[in-house]
Write a protein that holds these residues in place. Structure first.
Motif, PDB file in Angstrom:
ATOM      1  N   ARG A 197       0.861  -1.138  -0.087  1.00  0.00           N
ATOM      2  CA  ARG A 197      -0.177  -0.094   0.029  1.00  0.00           C
ATOM      3  C   ARG A 197       0.979   1.221   0.056  1.00  0.00           C
ATOM      4  NH1 ARG A 197      -5.164  -1.074   0.137  1.00  0.00           N
ATOM      5  NH2 ARG A 197      -5.660  -3.161   0.955  1.00  0.00           N
ATOM      6  N   ASP A 198       0.322   2.486  -0.659  1.00  0.00           N
ATOM      7  CA  ASP A 198       1.219   3.575  -0.653  1.00  0.00           C
ATOM      8  C   ASP A 198       0.644   4.231   0.714  1.00  0.00           C
ATOM      9  OD1 ASP A 198      -1.549   4.881  -0.950  1.00  0.00           O
ATOM     10  OD2 ASP A 198      -1.060   5.381  -3.244  1.00  0.00           O
ATOM     11  N   PHE A 199       1.159   5.352   0.963  1.00  0.00           N
ATOM     12  CA  PHE A 199       0.882   5.828   2.300  1.00  0.00           C
ATOM     13  C   PHE A 199      -0.391   6.828   2.387  1.00  0.00           C
ATOM     14  CE2 PHE A 199       5.395   5.161   2.920  1.00  0.00           C
ATOM     15  CZ  PHE A 199       5.321   4.486   4.208  1.00  0.00           C
ATOM     16  N   ASP A 200      -1.152   6.694   1.380  1.00  0.00           N
ATOM     17  CA  ASP A 200      -2.590   6.894   1.319  1.00  0.00           C
ATOM     18  C   ASP A 200      -3.366   5.736   1.491  1.00  0.00           C
ATOM     19  OD1 ASP A 200      -2.180   9.644   1.351  1.00  0.00           O
ATOM     20  OD2 ASP A 200      -1.813   9.542  -1.204  1.00  0.00           O
ATOM     21  N   GLY A 201      -3.025   4.638   1.583  1.00  0.00           N
ATOM     22  CA  GLY A 201      -3.713   3.340   1.616  1.00  0.00           C
ATOM     23  C   GLY A 201      -4.200   2.715   0.520  1.00  0.00           C
ATOM     24  N   ASN A 202      -3.601   3.039  -0.689  1.00  0.00           N
ATOM     25  CA  ASN A 202      -4.266   2.589  -1.904  1.00  0.00           C
ATOM     26  C   ASN A 202      -3.238   1.128  -2.367  1.00  0.00           C
ATOM     27  OD1 ASN A 202      -6.034   4.624  -2.825  1.00  0.00           O
ATOM     28  ND2 ASN A 202      -4.152   6.142  -3.035  1.00  0.00           N
ATOM     29  N   GLU A 203      -3.879   0.308  -2.512  1.00  0.00           N
ATOM     30  CA  GLU A 203      -2.972  -1.063  -2.994  1.00  0.00           C
ATOM     31  C   GLU A 203      -2.222  -0.724  -4.464  1.00  0.00           C
ATOM     32  OE1 GLU A 203      -4.630  -5.279  -2.187  1.00  0.00           O
ATOM     33  OE2 GLU A 203      -4.450  -4.987  -4.442  1.00  0.00           O
ATOM     34  N   VAL A 204      -1.032  -1.422  -4.387  1.00  0.00           N
ATOM     35  CA  VAL A 204      -0.171  -0.928  -5.509  1.00  0.00           C
ATOM     36  C   VAL A 204       0.439  -2.561  -5.561  1.00  0.00           C
ATOM     37  CG1 VAL A 204       1.863  -0.065  -6.528  1.00  0.00           C
ATOM     38  CG2 VAL A 204       0.252   1.244  -5.044  1.00  0.00           C
ATOM     39  N   ARG A 205       0.661  -3.204  -6.797  1.00  0.00           N
ATOM     40  CA  ARG A 205       1.120  -4.437  -7.078  1.00  0.00           C
ATOM     41  C   ARG A 205       1.890  -4.364  -8.125  1.00  0.00           C
ATOM     42  NH1 ARG A 205      -2.206  -8.874  -5.648  1.00  0.00           N
ATOM     43  NH2 ARG A 205      -1.639  -9.771  -7.768  1.00  0.00           N
ATOM     44  N   HIS A 206       2.779  -5.410  -8.184  1.00  0.00           N
ATOM     45  CA  HIS A 206       3.803  -5.445  -9.353  1.00  0.00           C
ATOM     46  C   HIS A 206       3.271  -5.453 -10.464  1.00  0.00           C
ATOM     47  CE1 HIS A 206       2.836  -9.668  -8.850  1.00  0.00           C
ATOM     48  NE2 HIS A 206       3.279  -9.949  -9.886  1.00  0.00           N
ATOM     49  N   THR A 207       1.877  -5.923 -10.688  1.00  0.00           N
ATOM     50  CA  THR A 207       1.110  -5.883 -12.091  1.00  0.00           C
ATOM     51  C   THR A 207       0.400  -4.591 -12.347  1.00  0.00           C
ATOM     52  OG1 THR A 207      -0.787  -7.021 -11.030  1.00  0.00           O
ATOM     53  CG2 THR A 207       1.266  -8.430 -11.909  1.00  0.00           C
TER      54      THR A 207
ATOM     55  N   ILE B 134      10.635   4.906 -10.498  1.00  0.00           N
ATOM     56  CA  ILE B 134      11.280   4.572  -9.326  1.00  0.00           C
ATOM     57  C   ILE B 134      10.106   4.347  -7.962  1.00  0.00           C
ATOM     58  CG2 ILE B 134      12.983   5.314  -7.428  1.00  0.00           C
ATOM     59  CD1 ILE B 134      14.133   6.795  -9.833  1.00  0.00           C
ATOM     60  N   VAL B 135      10.365   3.175  -7.252  1.00  0.00           N
ATOM     61  CA  VAL B 135       9.419   3.096  -6.327  1.00  0.00           C
ATOM     62  C   VAL B 135      10.370   2.793  -4.980  1.00  0.00           C
ATOM     63  CG1 VAL B 135       7.640   1.174  -5.396  1.00  0.00           C
ATOM     64  CG2 VAL B 135       7.922   1.813  -8.011  1.00  0.00           C
ATOM     65  N   GLY B 136      10.165   3.562  -3.976  1.00  0.00           N
ATOM     66  CA  GLY B 136      10.821   3.610  -2.457  1.00  0.00           C
ATOM     67  C   GLY B 136       9.699   2.503  -2.050  1.00  0.00           C
ATOM     68  N   VAL B 137      10.248   1.482  -1.314  1.00  0.00           N
ATOM     69  CA  VAL B 137       9.489   0.753   0.000  1.00  0.00           C
ATOM     70  C   VAL B 137      10.049   0.862   1.017  1.00  0.00           C
ATOM     71  CG1 VAL B 137       8.649  -1.563   0.214  1.00  0.00           C
ATOM     72  CG2 VAL B 137       8.893  -0.724  -2.323  1.00  0.00           C
ATOM     73  N   ALA B 138       9.529   1.791   1.818  1.00  0.00           N
ATOM     74  CA  ALA B 138       9.975   1.981   3.227  1.00  0.00           C
ATOM     75  C   ALA B 138       9.686   0.936   4.338  1.00  0.00           C
ATOM     76  CB  ALA B 138       9.445   3.439   3.753  1.00  0.00           C
ATOM     77  N   PHE B 139      10.612   0.593   4.991  1.00  0.00           N
ATOM     78  CA  PHE B 139      10.720  -0.270   6.168  1.00  0.00           C
ATOM     79  C   PHE B 139      11.057   0.360   7.273  1.00  0.00           C
ATOM     80  CE2 PHE B 139      10.400  -3.288   2.767  1.00  0.00           C
ATOM     81  CZ  PHE B 139       9.620  -4.192   3.155  1.00  0.00           C
TER      82      PHE B 139
ATOM     83  N   ARG C 231       4.431   5.676  11.118  1.00  0.00           N
ATOM     84  CA  ARG C 231       5.324   5.501   9.988  1.00  0.00           C
ATOM     85  C   ARG C 231       5.035   6.381   8.717  1.00  0.00           C
ATOM     86  NH1 ARG C 231       3.219   0.061  10.680  1.00  0.00           N
ATOM     87  NH2 ARG C 231       2.280   0.146   8.791  1.00  0.00           N
ATOM     88  N   ARG C 232       3.597   6.599   8.532  1.00  0.00           N
ATOM     89  CA  ARG C 232       3.350   7.724   7.338  1.00  0.00           C
ATOM     90  C   ARG C 232       3.984   9.016   7.495  1.00  0.00           C
ATOM     91  NH1 ARG C 232       0.251  11.593   5.402  1.00  0.00           N
ATOM     92  NH2 ARG C 232      -0.776  11.210   3.628  1.00  0.00           N
ATOM     93  N   GLU C 233       3.911   9.265   8.915  1.00  0.00           N
ATOM     94  CA  GLU C 233       4.371  10.830   9.317  1.00  0.00           C
ATOM     95  C   GLU C 233       5.863  10.781   9.223  1.00  0.00           C
ATOM     96  OE1 GLU C 233       4.607  13.035  13.628  1.00  0.00           O
ATOM     97  OE2 GLU C 233       2.638  12.552  13.161  1.00  0.00           O
ATOM     98  N   ARG C 234       6.418   9.881   9.555  1.00  0.00           N
ATOM     99  CA  ARG C 234       7.852   9.925   9.401  1.00  0.00           C
ATOM    100  C   ARG C 234       8.584   9.618   8.038  1.00  0.00           C
ATOM    101  NH1 ARG C 234      10.393   4.808  12.573  1.00  0.00           N
ATOM    102  NH2 ARG C 234       9.394   5.966  14.152  1.00  0.00           N
TER     103      ARG C 234
ATOM    104  N   LEU D 157       7.130   7.417  -6.390  1.00  0.00           N
ATOM    105  CA  LEU D 157       6.377   6.739  -5.435  1.00  0.00           C
ATOM    106  C   LEU D 157       6.997   6.141  -4.363  1.00  0.00           C
ATOM    107  CD1 LEU D 157       3.514   5.331  -5.520  1.00  0.00           C
ATOM    108  CD2 LEU D 157       4.185   3.368  -6.941  1.00  0.00           C
ATOM    109  N   MET D 158       6.182   6.079  -3.434  1.00  0.00           N
ATOM    110  CA  MET D 158       6.824   5.647  -1.901  1.00  0.00           C
ATOM    111  C   MET D 158       5.633   4.756  -1.235  1.00  0.00           C
ATOM    112  SD  MET D 158       9.073   5.856  -0.175  1.00  0.00           S
ATOM    113  CE  MET D 158       9.835   7.349  -0.883  1.00  0.00           C
ATOM    114  N   LEU D 159       6.091   3.453  -0.962  1.00  0.00           N
ATOM    115  CA  LEU D 159       5.072   2.374  -0.575  1.00  0.00           C
ATOM    116  C   LEU D 159       5.531   2.144   0.914  1.00  0.00           C
ATOM    117  CD1 LEU D 159       5.082   0.130  -3.501  1.00  0.00           C
ATOM    118  CD2 LEU D 159       3.403   1.972  -2.980  1.00  0.00           C
ATOM    119  N   ASP D 160       4.515   1.393   1.671  1.00  0.00           N
ATOM    120  CA  ASP D 160       4.897   1.211   3.086  1.00  0.00           C
ATOM    121  C   ASP D 160       5.113  -0.290   3.104  1.00  0.00           C
ATOM    122  OD1 ASP D 160       4.717   0.547   5.909  1.00  0.00           O
ATOM    123  OD2 ASP D 160       2.682   1.259   6.059  1.00  0.00           O
TER     124      ASP D 160
END
Length: 182
Positions: A38-48, A90-95, A104-107, A120-123
């Motif tokens: 999911r992105d930080f707005d809650g939207n699902e993002v898949r590799h497809t 480019i897709v950042g996937v933050a852990f 997490r979203r705020e940080r 694009l930034m994903l959680d």
């Protein structure tokens, strides 16, 4: 005595030097980096996702707490600007180290604003772990790990990136975009 200390010091540093000089390349089961996040707005993002079809995709597995990850971001921002006409995504996937999604979203959003992140930034944390977020990724060894996916959707390059390797990642993206010879 001084000779012993010097030799001991060198002996202690050698494993560190060889570790930093070695490529650490995770492997992919099959040839596709699979994920559903999911992105930080809650939207699902898949590799497809349609926005990845026919595009070169660079996935950056990172965290705001990781100094080498932070050091890599300006290079990614620059690549997104420089090659935007060529179409890389480019897709950042933050852990992050927080169970609280709002924290997490705020940080991450604070970091995105501070570094002017333009991609694009994903959680990743919501998935639980790197191996759960990316089930086809094996041999994950550390942050940041960057994975280049070619226009055909197949992984072209995967590497745990030390700051000195930013140029290598750029070359791999340029190669995938057809801007550089093999």
């Amino acid at each position: 005595m001084n000779r012993f200390i010097t030799i001991s010091g060198i002996a202690l540093l050698l494993p560190l030097a060889s570790c930093a000089a070695r490529d650490i390349e995770p492997t992919i089961i099959g040839d596709t980096l699979e994920f559903t996040l999911r992105d930080f707005d809650g939207n699902e993002v898949r590799h497809t996702d349609v926005r990845f079809k026919g595009k070169v995709v660079l996935v950056d597995i990172w965290g705001t707490w990781c100094p080498p990850c932070r050091d890599a971001v300006p290079n990614l921002v620059d690549m997104q600007e420089k090659y935007s006409d060529a179409g890389p995504v480019i897709v950042g996937v933050a852990f992050e180290d927080s169970e609280d999604p709002e924290e997490r979203r705020e940080r991450v959003m604070k970091f995105v604003d501070e570094y002017r992140v333009n991609y694009l930034m994903l959680d990743g944390t919501q998935a639980g772990s790197v191996s759960e977020a990316f089930p086809t990724l094996q041999g994950f060894r550390g942050f940041p790990t960057m994975i280049v996916v070619g226009r055909d959707g197949k992984v072209a390059h995967a590497n745990t990136v030390f700051p000195r390797e930013n140029k290598r990642i750029r070359k791999e993206v340029e190669k995938a975009l057809g801007l550089r010879e093999e």
